[in-house]
Each structure stands twice: as C-alpha cells, then as structure tokens.
Design a protein around this motif. Structure first.
Motif, PDB file in Angstrom:
ATOM      1  N   HIS A 104       0.860  -1.187   0.000  1.00 24.57           N
ATOM      2  CA  HIS A 104       0.000   0.000   0.000  1.00 24.57           C
ATOM      3  C   HIS A 104       0.896   1.237   0.000  1.00 24.57           C
ATOM      4  O   HIS A 104       1.727   1.399   0.894  1.00 24.57           O
ATOM      5  CB  HIS A 104      -0.914  -0.012   1.227  1.00 24.57           C
ATOM      6  CG  HIS A 104      -1.859   1.132   1.273  1.00 24.57           C
ATOM      7  ND1 HIS A 104      -2.990   1.198   0.495  1.00 24.57           N
ATOM      8  CD2 HIS A 104      -1.836   2.278   2.001  1.00 24.57           C
ATOM      9  CE1 HIS A 104      -3.624   2.322   0.743  1.00 24.57           C
ATOM     10  NE2 HIS A 104      -2.937   2.997   1.645  1.00 24.57           N
TER      11      HIS A 104
ATOM     12  N   LYS B  67      -1.974   6.187  -1.998  1.00 25.96           N
ATOM     13  CA  LYS B  67      -3.006   5.285  -1.459  1.00 25.96           C
ATOM     14  C   LYS B  67      -3.410   4.178  -2.421  1.00 25.96           C
ATOM     15  O   LYS B  67      -4.475   3.595  -2.280  1.00 25.96           O
ATOM     16  CB  LYS B  67      -4.258   6.056  -1.011  1.00 25.96           C
ATOM     17  CG  LYS B  67      -3.996   7.234  -0.122  1.00 25.96           C
ATOM     18  CD  LYS B  67      -3.325   6.825   1.157  1.00 25.96           C
ATOM     19  CE  LYS B  67      -3.203   8.021   2.083  1.00 25.96           C
ATOM     20  NZ  LYS B  67      -1.977   8.117   2.762  1.00 25.96           N
TER      21      LYS B  67
ATOM     22  N   SER C 114      -3.090   0.344  -3.893  1.00 27.67           N
ATOM     23  CA  SER C 114      -2.753  -0.944  -3.285  1.00 27.67           C
ATOM     24  C   SER C 114      -2.480  -1.978  -4.363  1.00 27.67           C
ATOM     25  O   SER C 114      -3.105  -1.959  -5.425  1.00 27.67           O
ATOM     26  CB  SER C 114      -3.903  -1.426  -2.397  1.00 27.67           C
ATOM     27  OG  SER C 114      -4.103  -0.546  -1.332  1.00 27.67           O
TER      28      SER C 114
END
Length: 112
Positions: free
Chosen positions: A33, A38, A40
């Motif tokens: 992550h 942000k 993933s």
C-alpha cells in the motif's frame, strides 16, 4: 537540461503479509500500500511474481486502469508526485519569493 528524477519519485510502500491461497506450493501473498497515493497492490497473487492492482476495497480494477497502475509499481512515478515531473525546475534556486534588499540606512547611534 532536465535532471533525471524518476528514481526518487517511486512509491513508498507499507507492506503486510496476507493469507496464503489454498494449496501446498502456493507462495505467500503480500499487500503493498503506497503511503503517498493510497494505491494498493497484491504481490504473488496466484503465482510467484504476479502483481495485481486492487481498489480501496480490495476488488480487482478494470484491465486498463490495472495495467496503468502496475506499470508504476517498481520504479514509479507515484501519481502523488507526478506534478514534480511536469513542474519547471528553477536554476537559480529561488523559492519564488521576492528578493530582499539589505537595509543600508544608518541606524541612530551607530557610527562607522
């Protein structure tokens, strides 16, 4: 001449081990992550070395978006820092503030 900056603009990952897929020789899976953008990624998803981009709710993305994200996995650029690749670099080192002039008036009581 523009300096090469892509090496410093990669993702900064927080890595977490997640459950293995069923099977005797399946590799351990990891969730990567990025702390900046942000995004993933799941590494070793199904077979060793496979990288899968996932959404915030850990669901698979559509093919085009997933391919675009996976292309930035290893070396970047991280989309949170993408503005730095397009911003002009000032050669004089100025931060954009107006130059400050030295006060050349004589202060009272000081004689040179």
């Amino acid at each position: 001449m523009r300096p090469e900056t892509t090496a410093t603009l990669g993702h900064i990952f927080a890595i977490r081990a997640i459950e293995k897929l069923p099977g005797l020789f399946k590799p351990r899976r990891y969730l990567y992550h990025c702390a900046r953008c942000k995004w993933s990624f799941i590494v070793n998803d199904g077979r060793r070395g496979l990288i899968t981009a996932v959404s915030d709710k850990f669901t698979a993305l559509d093919h085009d978006e997933a391919a675009r994200r996976v292309a930035t996995f290893a070396t970047g650029p991280c989309p949170a820092l993408e503005i730095l690749t397009h911003a002009p670099i000032r050669a004089n080192g100025s931060n954009g503030a107006a130059p400050v002039r030295a006060d050349r008036r004589q202060r009272p009581g000081v004689h040179v």
